[in-house]
Motif scaffolding. Structure first.
Motif, PDB file in Angstrom:
ATOM      1  N   GLY A 153      45.742  35.556  39.534  1.00  9.36           N
ATOM      2  CA  GLY A 153      46.141  35.007  38.238  1.00  9.36           C
ATOM      3  C   GLY A 153      45.072  35.090  37.163  1.00  9.36           C
ATOM      4  O   GLY A 153      45.229  34.533  36.082  1.00  9.36           O
ATOM      5  N   GLY A 154      43.958  35.771  37.437  1.00 12.02           N
ATOM      6  CA  GLY A 154      42.908  35.910  36.427  1.00 12.02           C
ATOM      7  C   GLY A 154      42.862  37.323  35.866  1.00 12.02           C
ATOM      8  O   GLY A 154      43.815  38.093  36.030  1.00 12.02           O
ATOM      9  N   LEU A 155      41.745  37.638  35.199  1.00 18.81           N
ATOM     10  CA  LEU A 155      41.583  38.987  34.642  1.00 18.81           C
ATOM     11  C   LEU A 155      40.272  39.622  35.113  1.00 18.81           C
ATOM     12  O   LEU A 155      39.841  40.627  34.559  1.00 18.81           O
ATOM     13  CB  LEU A 155      41.624  38.932  33.106  1.00 18.81           C
ATOM     14  CG  LEU A 155      42.975  38.527  32.482  1.00 18.81           C
ATOM     15  CD1 LEU A 155      42.854  38.414  30.966  1.00 18.81           C
ATOM     16  CD2 LEU A 155      44.078  39.518  32.837  1.00 18.81           C
ATOM     17  N   ALA A 156      39.637  39.013  36.124  1.00 16.16           N
ATOM     18  CA  ALA A 156      38.407  39.558  36.714  1.00 16.16           C
ATOM     19  C   ALA A 156      37.328  39.811  35.660  1.00 16.16           C
ATOM     20  O   ALA A 156      36.648  40.830  35.688  1.00 16.16           O
ATOM     21  CB  ALA A 156      38.711  40.834  37.507  1.00 16.16           C
ATOM     22  N   LEU A 157      37.186  38.861  34.711  1.00 20.30           N
ATOM     23  CA  LEU A 157      36.139  38.993  33.689  1.00 20.30           C
ATOM     24  C   LEU A 157      34.889  38.257  34.155  1.00 20.30           C
ATOM     25  O   LEU A 157      34.953  37.415  35.047  1.00 20.30           O
ATOM     26  CB  LEU A 157      36.620  38.389  32.365  1.00 20.30           C
ATOM     27  CG  LEU A 157      37.855  39.044  31.744  1.00 20.30           C
ATOM     28  CD1 LEU A 157      38.298  38.267  30.503  1.00 20.30           C
ATOM     29  CD2 LEU A 157      37.581  40.496  31.386  1.00 20.30           C
ATOM     30  N   SER A 158      33.753  38.571  33.516  1.00 18.77           N
ATOM     31  CA  SER A 158      32.522  37.851  33.845  1.00 18.77           C
ATOM     32  C   SER A 158      32.627  36.413  33.328  1.00 18.77           C
ATOM     33  O   SER A 158      32.984  36.190  32.160  1.00 18.77           O
ATOM     34  CB  SER A 158      31.333  38.564  33.187  1.00 18.77           C
ATOM     35  OG  SER A 158      30.369  37.627  32.762  1.00 18.77           O
ATOM     36  N   PHE A 159      32.347  35.443  34.209  1.00 19.24           N
ATOM     37  CA  PHE A 159      32.440  34.040  33.779  1.00 19.24           C
ATOM     38  C   PHE A 159      31.439  33.754  32.658  1.00 19.24           C
ATOM     39  O   PHE A 159      31.788  33.175  31.634  1.00 19.24           O
ATOM     40  CB  PHE A 159      32.182  33.075  34.952  1.00 19.24           C
ATOM     41  CG  PHE A 159      32.066  31.646  34.497  1.00 19.24           C
ATOM     42  CD1 PHE A 159      33.210  30.911  34.225  1.00 19.24           C
ATOM     43  CD2 PHE A 159      30.829  31.055  34.288  1.00 19.24           C
ATOM     44  CE1 PHE A 159      33.126  29.598  33.759  1.00 19.24           C
ATOM     45  CE2 PHE A 159      30.732  29.747  33.831  1.00 19.24           C
ATOM     46  CZ  PHE A 159      31.887  29.022  33.571  1.00 19.24           C
ATOM     47  N   ASP A 160      30.182  34.187  32.843  1.00 22.07           N
ATOM     48  CA  ASP A 160      29.130  33.845  31.875  1.00 22.07           C
ATOM     49  C   ASP A 160      29.435  34.415  30.489  1.00 22.07           C
ATOM     50  O   ASP A 160      29.308  33.718  29.480  1.00 22.07           O
ATOM     51  CB  ASP A 160      27.768  34.362  32.355  1.00 22.07           C
ATOM     52  CG  ASP A 160      27.290  33.597  33.581  1.00 22.07           C
ATOM     53  OD1 ASP A 160      27.702  32.426  33.725  1.00 22.07           O
ATOM     54  OD2 ASP A 160      26.537  34.166  34.382  1.00 22.07           O
ATOM     55  N   ALA A 161      29.839  35.703  30.462  1.00 25.23           N
ATOM     56  CA  ALA A 161      30.114  36.332  29.163  1.00 25.23           C
ATOM     57  C   ALA A 161      31.319  35.679  28.500  1.00 25.23           C
ATOM     58  O   ALA A 161      31.327  35.434  27.292  1.00 25.23           O
ATOM     59  CB  ALA A 161      30.339  37.834  29.350  1.00 25.23           C
ATOM     60  N   THR A 162      32.346  35.377  29.300  1.00 28.44           N
ATOM     61  CA  THR A 162      33.554  34.768  28.739  1.00 28.44           C
ATOM     62  C   THR A 162      33.258  33.355  28.224  1.00 28.44           C
ATOM     63  O   THR A 162      33.655  32.986  27.120  1.00 28.44           O
ATOM     64  CB  THR A 162      34.663  34.712  29.816  1.00 28.44           C
ATOM     65  OG1 THR A 162      34.885  36.042  30.289  1.00 28.44           O
ATOM     66  CG2 THR A 162      35.953  34.166  29.243  1.00 28.44           C
ATOM     67  N   ARG A 163      32.504  32.596  29.031  1.00 29.93           N
ATOM     68  CA  ARG A 163      32.179  31.216  28.645  1.00 29.93           C
ATOM     69  C   ARG A 163      31.411  31.201  27.324  1.00 29.93           C
ATOM     70  O   ARG A 163      31.604  30.311  26.489  1.00 29.93           O
ATOM     71  CB  ARG A 163      31.352  30.557  29.759  1.00 29.93           C
ATOM     72  CG  ARG A 163      30.969  29.114  29.501  1.00 29.93           C
ATOM     73  CD  ARG A 163      32.201  28.233  29.475  1.00 29.93           C
ATOM     74  NE  ARG A 163      31.889  26.864  29.041  1.00 29.93           N
ATOM     75  CZ  ARG A 163      31.797  26.492  27.778  1.00 29.93           C
ATOM     76  NH1 ARG A 163      31.967  27.375  26.803  1.00 29.93           N
ATOM     77  NH2 ARG A 163      31.535  25.234  27.467  1.00 29.93           N
ATOM     78  N   ALA A 164      30.550  32.212  27.132  1.00 33.90           N
ATOM     79  CA  ALA A 164      29.698  32.252  25.934  1.00 33.90           C
ATOM     80  C   ALA A 164      30.477  32.531  24.650  1.00 33.90           C
ATOM     81  O   ALA A 164      29.955  32.329  23.554  1.00 33.90           O
ATOM     82  CB  ALA A 164      28.612  33.318  26.116  1.00 33.90           C
ATOM     83  N   VAL A 165      31.723  33.024  24.774  1.00 31.58           N
ATOM     84  CA  VAL A 165      32.498  33.309  23.558  1.00 31.58           C
ATOM     85  C   VAL A 165      33.766  32.454  23.473  1.00 31.58           C
ATOM     86  O   VAL A 165      34.645  32.711  22.662  1.00 31.58           O
ATOM     87  CB  VAL A 165      32.865  34.813  23.435  1.00 31.58           C
ATOM     88  CG1 VAL A 165      31.623  35.653  23.222  1.00 31.58           C
ATOM     89  CG2 VAL A 165      33.645  35.309  24.656  1.00 31.58           C
TER      90      VAL A 165
END
Lengths: 325, 199
Positions: free
Chosen positions: A258-270
Motif C-alpha cells: 500500500g505504499g510507494l517505496a519512497l525514501s522515508f527521510d527524503a519524503t519526511r523532509a518535504v
C-alpha cells in the motif's frame, strides 16, 4: 459500491492524498471503490487515460491538457476534477555545492552556472520527467532567468522521476527538475545541490490535479463529488503536521503493502510544514480561475498549443470552476 | 546496408524470454529484419544505432517517455524522429495493444508502412505472457495476503491477550463493518500497531 475507479499515478510524495485516502478507507466511506495503479512513466499514464487503461489520474496540468486535446490519439474530453497539490518541485545540479555561489536570477546566477558548467566539462544534460511537464516549463523559466537557453545551452533528456537518482549517480545526467521527494533525496544522498524550486520560480503553482476521462463521467456510475470529498479529507490529513511521520511511513512502505517505496527521510523532509521552502502543499478550497494561465501562456510560447487549442481547453472546462478545490 | 523493400523492426523488451518468442514469430516474415535490444542500452540510443523503420516497445520500459518526446528534445540526435503509432479508426486494436502492454513507434518522414499486422502478432503474444504473469502474481498475492493475516492475528493476540479465534473474528468483523477485504484490514492493523518495531 460503484464501479471500480482505476487511478494512475507515479511514485511521488505528492501522490500522498490518493494513497492516504485509499489506506484510510476514505474512498470506501464515500462509496467509491478505487484501485491505484503506480505507473512506470507519464507516457503510460497518458496512454492509459486515452486507451481505456485508466479512468482517472493524478497528473500535472500540461500533459493532461495535451492529452485532452488529443495529442496522444483520440481526444477524450479529459477534465480536471480537483486540484490536489501545489509546488514541491526542485531543480538539482550534480556535485557538491559551489561555496559562496549565488544562484538567483540575473548575472549572479549566470556566473554560477558558467562556473558549474566548466566543472562538468560538457553541455549539461538536464532531465525532466516528461516533454509536456510543468517541470520543463519551470526549468525553462529558471534557466531563462539566469540567461541560459534550454534549446542551445543544455541537452534536455526525459526520464521518469524514479529513475533520476540512479541516472545522476551514474553520471548519465548532470541535473534535473522533478517532483518530490527526488530533489530532496538527491541532496540527502550527496549527489547534487538544490539551486531553485517551485517556491522561487512560480510560487504556489498548481502541481498535481486529479483528472477523469469522459467515459468515467458519462458511461459509468462514478460519483466525482464523492471522489472530491474523499480527496479533500485526505488532503486535510496530509496538511496536518502531526500526521507527517505516519504519512511518510505509508509512502515509504513497499508498493505491495500500500505504499510507494519512497525514501522515508527524503519524503519526511518535504511533508507540509517541514522547513524546506519547497515543502509540499495540499491545500483544499476554491482556487482562482486563472491558476493555470501561466502554464497555458508558456505552452503557447513554446509552440505546444495554438490559440484555438486554448479555446478548446476553455470549452472543455479547464479554466472554470472545475479547477476549484 | 539496407536491402530494398525490407522493413527494419526494433524490438525493445526487457523480458528476454518474451522478446525471443516475438522475434521468432516476426522472423517468419521474410520482409522483416528483426533486431532486439535489451534493458542495457537506452531506447533512444538503440534507435540511433539500429535506425529501424518501426519500433515495438514494451510499455513497462521506463525510458519509453524519451522516445515519446523525441521531437521536443534538442539533444536527441536522431536523423528521422519517431512518433507513437496511433490508429484512431481502430480503437479496439489500440486498446488491446495498451492492455497487453505494447506500443509501436513509426519513423516519421518516411513512407508509411502497415504496422498493424506486426502489432497484432505482438499483442497476441504479449497477452499470452500477461495471462501467465497475472496467474503467477495472483498466486503470489494470495500467499502474501495469507502471511499478512497470520502476522496480524499474532500481533492482535499479543496486544489483546486473546486466542487465535478471537483475533480472526475481530479482523472479520472489522472488514464487514468497513466494507473492506480482510487482507487489507490485516495490513492496516500491522501498519498501525507495529510502529517503532518494524521501522
Amino acid at each position: 459500491m460503484s464501479h471500480l475507479l482505476r487511478v494512475g499515478l507515479l511514485r511521488l510524495a505528492d501522490s500522498a492524498p490518493v494513497v492516504v485516502a485509499r489506506n484510510a478507507g476514505l474512498f470506501e466511506r464515500h462509496g467509491v471503490s478505487v484501485e491505484i495503479i503506480a505507473s512506470p512513466s507519464w507516457a503510460n499514464v497518458a496512454d492509459g487515460l486515452v486507451w481505456n487503461g485508466l479512468d482517472a489520474a493524478l497528473i500535472f496540468p500540461p500533459l493532461a491538457m495535451m492529452t485532452a486535446l488529443g495529442r496522444r490519439g483520440k481526444g477524450n474530453g479529459l477534465k480536471p476534477v480537483q486540484t490536489v497539490s501545489f509546488g514541491g518541485n526542485m531543480i538539482v545540479l550534480r556535485g557538491a555545492p559551489l561555496l559562496g555561489n549565488d544562484w538567483s536570477a540575473g548575472p549572479a546566477g549566470q556566473q554560477s552556472f558558467r562556473t558549474w558548467r566548466t566543472r562538468i566539462g560538457r553541455a549539461p544534460r538536464l532531465a525532466v520527467v516528461h516533454a509536456y511537464s510543468t517541470h520543463l516549463l519551470i526549468l525553462t523559466r529558471y534557466l531563462s532567468s539566469i540567461g541560459v537557453s534550454v534549446r542551445d545551452d543544455i541537452e534536455l533528456t526525459i526520464m521518469p522521476p524514479d529513475r533520476i537518482i540512479d541516472a545522476l549517480s551514474a553520471g548519465s545526467i548532470d541535473g534535473f527538475c522533478a517532483g518530490p521527494p527526488w530533489g530532496e533525496e538527491a541532496f540527502l544522498k550527496g549527489l547534487g545541490f538544490i539551486v531553485a524550486g517551485s517556491s522561487s520560480i512560480c510560487p504556489e503553482h498548481v502541481e498535481k490535479i486529479l483528472v477523469m476521462n469522459d467515459r468515467t463521467h458519462n458511461g459509468m456510475p462514478i460519483d466525482s463529488d464523492a471522489v472530491r470529498a474523499a480527496l479533500s479529507e485526505a488532503q486535510a490529513m496530509c496538511m496536518d503536521p502531526s500526521n507527517a511521520d505516519d504519512i511518510a511511513h505509508q509512502l515509504a512502505a513497499p508498493v505491495a503493502e500500500g505504499g510507494l517505496a519512497l525514501s522515508f527521510d527524503a519524503t519526511r523532509a518535504v511533508m507540509p510544514g517541514a522547513s524546506s521552502p519547497d515543502a509540499m502543499v495540499f491545500r483544499t478550497g476554491r482556487q482562482k480561475n486563472d491558476a493555470l494561465d501561466w502554464m497555458v501562456s508558456d505552452m503557447h510560447n513554446l509552440g505546444w498549443i495554438s490559440t484555438d487549442d486554448a479555446i478548446t481547453l476553455e470549452r472543455l472546462g479547464w479554466f472554470t470552476r472545475e479547477m476549484a478545490g | 546496408m539496407q536491402r530494398k523493400g525490407l522493413i527494419r523492426v526494433l524490438l525493445a523488451d526487457e523480458n528476454p524470454h518474451r522478446a525471443g518468442a516475438l522475434s521468432a514469430t516476426l522472423r517468419a516474415d521474410a520482409s522483416l529484419i528483426v533486431i532486439t535490444t535489451g534493458p542495457d542500452l537506452p531506447l533512444i540510443d538503440a534507435v540511433r544505432l539500429h535506425m529501424p523503420d518501426i519500433v515495438l516497445v514494451d510499455m513497462s520500459r521506463a525510458d519509453r517517455d524519451a522516445l515519446d518526446s523525441v521531437r521536443a528534445l534538442s539533444g536527441a540526435g536522431l536523423e528521422h524522429p519517431v512518433a507513437l503509432f496511433v490508429d484512431e479508426d481502430d480503437e479496439h486494436l489500440m486498446e488491446a495493444a495498451f492492455e497487453a502492454g505494447i506500443c509501436s513507434y513509426n519513423v516519421v518522414d518516411t513512407p508509411p508502412r502497415d504496422v498493424k499486422p506486426l502489432l497484432r502478432s505482438a499483442i497476441s503474444l504479449y497477452a499470452r505472457f500477461q495471462k501467465t504473469q497475472s496467474e503467477l502474481r495472483a498466486a503470489q498475492r494470495t500467499i502474501s495476503e495469507q502471511q499478512a493475516i497470520n502476522q496480524a492475528k499474532r500481533l492482535f493476540m499479543q496486544n489483546e491477550g486473546c486466542g487465535e479465534g478471537e483475533a480472526y473474528r475481530w479482523l472479520r468483523k472489522r472488514a464487514m463493518k468497513t466494507a473492506r477485504r480482510i487482507p487489507d484490514i490485516a495490513a492496516e492493523y500491522i501498519r498501525t500497531h507495529s510502529k517503532g518495531t518494524s521501522r
